[in-house]
Design a protein around this motif. Structure first.
Motif, PDB file in Angstrom:
ATOM      1  N   ASP A 128      13.656  76.432 124.242  1.00 65.75           N
ATOM      2  CA  ASP A 128      12.974  76.256 122.973  1.00 65.75           C
ATOM      3  C   ASP A 128      13.159  74.910 122.278  1.00 65.75           C
ATOM      4  N   ASP A 146       7.452  78.629 125.574  1.00 70.46           N
ATOM      5  CA  ASP A 146       7.467  79.586 124.475  1.00 70.46           C
ATOM      6  C   ASP A 146       7.892  80.990 124.883  1.00 70.46           C
ATOM      7  N   ALA A 149       9.998  82.654 122.206  1.00 71.77           N
ATOM      8  CA  ALA A 149       9.215  82.971 121.011  1.00 71.77           C
ATOM      9  C   ALA A 149       8.313  84.176 121.225  1.00 71.77           C
ATOM     10  N   ASP A 204      15.651  72.577 118.648  1.00 70.09           N
ATOM     11  CA  ASP A 204      15.078  73.533 117.708  1.00 70.09           C
ATOM     12  C   ASP A 204      15.672  73.403 116.306  1.00 70.09           C
ATOM     13  N   ARG A 208      12.824  73.290 113.290  1.00 69.53           N
ATOM     14  CA  ARG A 208      12.757  74.283 112.211  1.00 69.53           C
ATOM     15  C   ARG A 208      11.742  73.872 111.141  1.00 69.53           C
ATOM     16  N   GLU A 211       8.760  75.531 112.812  1.00 69.43           N
ATOM     17  CA  GLU A 211       8.867  76.895 113.324  1.00 69.43           C
ATOM     18  C   GLU A 211       9.525  77.872 112.355  1.00 69.43           C
ATOM     19  N   ARG A 212      10.415  77.400 111.528  1.00 71.05           N
ATOM     20  CA  ARG A 212      11.104  78.298 110.602  1.00 71.05           C
ATOM     21  C   ARG A 212      10.593  78.167 109.166  1.00 71.05           C
ATOM     22  N   ASP A 217       2.206  71.629 110.712  1.00 70.99           N
ATOM     23  CA  ASP A 217       2.087  71.906 112.136  1.00 70.99           C
ATOM     24  C   ASP A 217       2.749  70.774 112.924  1.00 70.99           C
ATOM     25  N   TRP A 218       2.610  70.822 114.252  1.00 70.16           N
ATOM     26  CA  TRP A 218       3.285  69.819 115.086  1.00 70.16           C
ATOM     27  C   TRP A 218       2.750  68.420 114.830  1.00 70.16           C
TER      28      TRP A 218
END
Length: 266
Positions: A128, A146, A149, A204, A208, A211-212, A217-218
């Motif tokens: 991840d 992923d 996830a 990761d 965060r 994702e958290r 977005d990316w």
């Protein structure tokens, strides 16, 4: 660091200053100026129970990361999956005589490796951590493994469940530990060099932000790193973690995690 037209930045910050950083990061730029590579590892923090190993996670990530750094540059005849397999085997050989490498919590790590030459950019992602690839036109693609996830949240209810049923097993997810065969499970690919302007690798703990905490977005994450630098991303993650800890219902997981970002303009 700048060499000719190339620019790289790297930051790695421990989640807790009182604990060793379990991440690893490096950028290799040969003196010839022909190509290079980056390596990012996120060591998997073991539970309090024994891991069957005499060595720490930072020992493992330093060994595996060092092997990946050297082999990704010196063995261009090998694919990145083959490089990872060789690096895992070399690291396992360094402690198989003293440690139980069959233990499910033997030291292990997530992996990102990217390697470039005059004609191509190769990449490998296992577990991840993330690799962001920017095209000359500005489009950003996230290269992700992923599998973790996609697992049901109920399956991740406890560390014991993860170890017993999911880690490095079919139907679960894979990390680099002691078995070279896991390299075949990585997400890999090759792009023409002309289609890649910038690479950004994140553990990761830095990812965060997306994702958290859902700050963007990316592509937004990449823009922050490009415009303000890797330190700005990590600093913002720390702010969000502190705010989360003060909330009425803090989220599951570590309050703070080691956070590493490598940015490379090719």
């Amino acid at each position: 660091m700048q060499t000719g037209r190339m620019r790289t930045e790297l930051i790695s910050v421990p989640g807790d200053p009182a604990r060793p950083n379990e991440d690893y990061a490096s950028v290799g730029l040969p003196a010839s100026g022909l190509g290079g590579s980056l390596v990012v590892l996120d060591g998997v923090t073991p539970p309090a129970s024994a891991s069957g190993c005499l060595h720490s996670v930072p020992w493992f990530t330093a060994r595996l990361g060092g092997a990946l750094h050297e082999l990704s540059l010196s063995r261009r005849d090998l694919t990145l999956a083959q490089v990872l397999a060789l690096a895992i085997g070399r690291t396992a050989d360094a402690h198989r005589a003293t440690c139980d490498l069959s233990h499910p919590r033997t030291p292990q790590a997530t992996v990102v490796v990217a390697r470039w030459s005059a004609g191509a950019v190769e990449y490998l992602v296992l577990s991840d951590s993330a690799l962001l690839v920017e095209s000359p036109g500005g489009a950003v693609t996230a290269v992700l493994d992923d599998r973790l996830a996609r697992l049901p949240r109920s399956a991740l209810a406890s560390e014991a469940a993860v170890d017993a049923a999911l880690r490095n097993k079919e139907g679960g997810f894979f990390t680099a530990a002691a078995d070279p065969e896991v390299a075949s499970r990585a997400v890999t690919g090759t792009l023409p060099r002309a289609e890649v302007r910038t690479l950004t690798a994140l553990t990761d703990g830095a990812a965060r932000w997306v994702e958290r905490f859902g700050e963007g977005d990316w592509a937004d994450c990449f823009s922050l790193v490009r415009e303000k630098g890797p330190r700005a991303l990590v600093d913002r993650v720390r702010e969000l973690e502190l705010a989360d800890a003060r909330g009425a219902a803090p989220r599951r997981g570590k309050p703070h995690d080691d956070a590493t970002v490598v940015y490379a303009e090719l």
